[in-house]
Enzyme design. Structure first.
Site, PDB file in Angstrom:
ATOM      1  N   TYR A  89      61.735 -22.828  26.905  1.00 42.30           N
ATOM      2  CA  TYR A  89      61.706 -21.768  25.896  1.00 42.30           C
ATOM      3  C   TYR A  89      60.700 -20.687  26.277  1.00 42.30           C
ATOM      4  CZ  TYR A  89      63.957 -25.449  23.108  1.00 42.30           C
ATOM      5  OH  TYR A  89      64.780 -26.446  22.656  1.00 42.30           O
TER       6      TYR A  89
ATOM      7  N   PRO B 107      70.944 -26.865  13.468  1.00 44.39           N
ATOM      8  CA  PRO B 107      71.602 -27.445  12.295  1.00 44.39           C
ATOM      9  C   PRO B 107      72.207 -26.400  11.361  1.00 44.39           C
ATOM     10  CG  PRO B 107      69.234 -27.429  11.965  1.00 44.39           C
ATOM     11  CD  PRO B 107      69.465 -27.005  13.388  1.00 44.39           C
ATOM     12  N   LEU B 108      71.866 -25.134  11.582  1.00 41.55           N
ATOM     13  CA  LEU B 108      72.416 -24.048  10.764  1.00 41.55           C
ATOM     14  C   LEU B 108      73.486 -23.276  11.522  1.00 41.55           C
ATOM     15  CD1 LEU B 108      69.107 -22.767   9.130  1.00 41.55           C
ATOM     16  CD2 LEU B 108      70.704 -24.495   8.307  1.00 41.55           C
ATOM     17  N   GLY B 109      74.070 -23.916  12.535  1.00 45.71           N
ATOM     18  CA  GLY B 109      75.158 -23.259  13.256  1.00 45.71           C
ATOM     19  C   GLY B 109      74.713 -21.964  13.903  1.00 45.71           C
TER      20      GLY B 109
ATOM     21  N   PHE C 245      74.839 -19.030  11.631  1.00 46.76           N
ATOM     22  CA  PHE C 245      76.092 -18.731  10.937  1.00 46.76           C
ATOM     23  C   PHE C 245      76.133 -19.400   9.567  1.00 46.76           C
ATOM     24  CE2 PHE C 245      80.611 -18.828  10.030  1.00 46.76           C
ATOM     25  CZ  PHE C 245      81.038 -17.581  10.471  1.00 46.76           C
ATOM     26  N   LEU C 246      75.714 -20.655   9.487  1.00 44.95           N
ATOM     27  CA  LEU C 246      75.766 -21.387   8.219  1.00 44.95           C
ATOM     28  C   LEU C 246      74.647 -20.991   7.261  1.00 44.95           C
ATOM     29  CD1 LEU C 246      76.616 -24.932   9.642  1.00 44.95           C
ATOM     30  CD2 LEU C 246      78.185 -23.332   8.531  1.00 44.95           C
TER      31      LEU C 246
END
Length: 338
Positions: free
Chosen positions: A55, A206-208, A211-212
Site C-alpha cells: 500500500y 466489504p462495501l464493494g 459501491f454498497l
C-alpha cells in the site's frame, strides 16, 4: 463493540483497512490527515488495523507506525508480504509478487522498521507466488514466528486447497479475501475451510469498493474515477456492467432504509450476520464514515431482510468480473462458474 477471534487475538468485530489512506481509491490523504484518522479509529475502540507493504509501497505502514506506535499495546497489528514495489531499470517502481523466503524476510524487516514495532501480530502472504511452492513461503513465515518477529500467519486470496496445504505446514490464523454481498466467492469453499481449521475470514472490500456504501451511484463510466483509482480497470465499474449494477442499487438503498441503517451499515451487518468467524475491515478517508462503519457492529438484521438482500444482490444479479483478466491470473480464490 462485540469482539471476535482473529487467530490467537480477540479484536473488535469490525477493523480498519489502511489501504486507501494512501492508495487505490480517489486522492490519498495528506500524512497529517491520515494520522488523525488512525488516532480517531483508536479512540473509537478499533483494535484491529490492517496494512501491507504494497500500500503506497510502504507509505501505509509508515503512517500506521508513526501514528500508532506509541499506543502499540492497545491494538492488533496486521500487515502483509509477498507483494511489494520493485524499482526497475527505468527508475519506476512497479508491483511485483515474490513469495521467495528471502523476499519475505526482507519485506518483514522493512515492515518492522516502518511500523516502529518489534513484532507484527498477524503477517499475511499477500498473494501466493505460483513460482514458489506455498510450503516454502509458509515455511519462511513460520521461521519468522519462531524468531519472534511475527506472532501469527495469514494468507490472502487463496483457495481452500492452498489453505489446507499451508495449514499442514503451520497453523494459519486467518485468510483475507474479498467478501461482500456482491463478491461471494468465499462461500464456495474458503469460508467453510476456515471454520473447520479454526481460522478467521477477514473480509476486505466489504462495501464493494464503495459501491454498497452509495459512494459511486453517479459514476456513469469508470473514467470518471481519478487516474490512479483501481476501479477504472475493474469490469463491474465499466460500461454495461456498471449500468446493470446501478439498476439494483436503488432497491438495495431502500432495504437499508427499511432496516433503519445506512447502505454501508447494511453491508457490514450482513457480513457479521453470516458467521462468527468473519471480520470485515472497511477502509475510509473520513472520520464520519469511520463512525458510520463502526456503528454497524451493533445492528441486528432480521432473517427476512437477510433473505431479501441475498435475493437482490448475488452472483446472478451482479454484472462483471471483480478483476480484469491480468489481475485475475494473480489470485488463487475459487470462482463461480460462468
Amino acid at each position: 463493540m462485540e469482539t471476535r477471534a482473529l487467530g490467537p487475538f480477540q479484536v473488535g468485530a469490525i477493523g480498519l483497512g489502511c489501504m486507501n489512506l494512501c492508495h487505490a481509491y480517489g486522492e490519498p490523504l495528506s500524512a497529517p490527515d491520515a494520522e488523525r484518522l488512525l488516532l480517531a479509529a483508536l479512540d473509537m475502540g478499533v483494535t484491529h488495523f490492517d496494512t501491507a507493504a504494497l500500500y503506497g509501497f510502504g507509505v501505509s505502514e509508515t503512517l500506521v507506525g508513526r501514528a500508532l506506535a506509541p499506543h502499540r499495546s492497545r491494538f492488533t497489528l496486521a500487515s502483509k508480504c509477498g507483494m511489494d514495489g520493485v524499482t526497475g531499470e527505468d527508475g519506476v517502481k512497479r508491483r511485483v509478487i515474490d513469495g521467495r523466503p528471502e523476499a519475505i524476510r526482507k519485506t518483514c524487516e522493512e515492515a518492522l522498521r516502518r511500523l516502529r514495532t518489534d513484532v507484527i501480530d498477524l503477517y499475511y502472504l499477500h498473494r501466493w507466488d505460483r513460482n514458489v511452492p506455498i510450503e516454502d513461503s509458509v515455511g519462511a513465515l513460520a521461521e519468522l514466528v519462531r524468531e519472534g518477529k511475527i506472532r501469527a500467519i495469514g494468507l490472502s486470496e487463496v483457495s481452500a486447497d492452498t489453505l489446507r496445504r499451508a495449514h499442514a505446514m503451520h497453523p494459519v490464523a486467518a485468510v483475507q479475501s474479498e467478501y461482500s454481498l456482491w463478491t461471494r466467492n468465499p462461500e464456495i469453499a474458503v469460508l467453510e475451510a476456515c471454520r473447520e481449521l479454526g481460522a478467521a475470514l477477514v473480509a476486505f472490500s466489504p462495501l464493494g469498493r464503495g459501491f454498497l456504501a452509495g459512494a459511486v451511484p453517479d459514476v456513469a463510466t469508470a473514467e470518471a474515477f481519478v487516474a490512479k483509482d483501481l476501479r477504472r480497470a475493474m469490469p463491474r465499474f465499466q460500461g454495461a456492467h456498471l449500468a446493470s449494477n446501478l439498476r439494483w442499487l436503488a432497491d438495495y438503498t431502500a432495504l437499508a432504509r427499511e432496516a433503519e441503517c445506512t447502505p454501508a451499515q447494511l453491508a457490514l451487518a450482513w457480513l457479521l450476520h453470516k458467521a462468527p468467524h468473519i471480520l470485515p475491515i472497511p477502509g475510509t478517508r473520513t472520520v464520519g464514515h469511520l463512525q458510520e462503519n463502526m456503528a454497524a457492529a451493533s445492528l441486528r438484521l432480521s432473517e427476512d431482510i437477510v433473505a431479501r438482500l441475498e435475493a437482490l444482490v448475488n452472483p446472478g444479479t451482479v454484472a462483471g468480473a471483480r478483476y480484469n483478466a491480468a489481475t485475475q491470473t494473480e489470485i488463487d480464490t475459487e470462482e463461480f462458474s460462468a
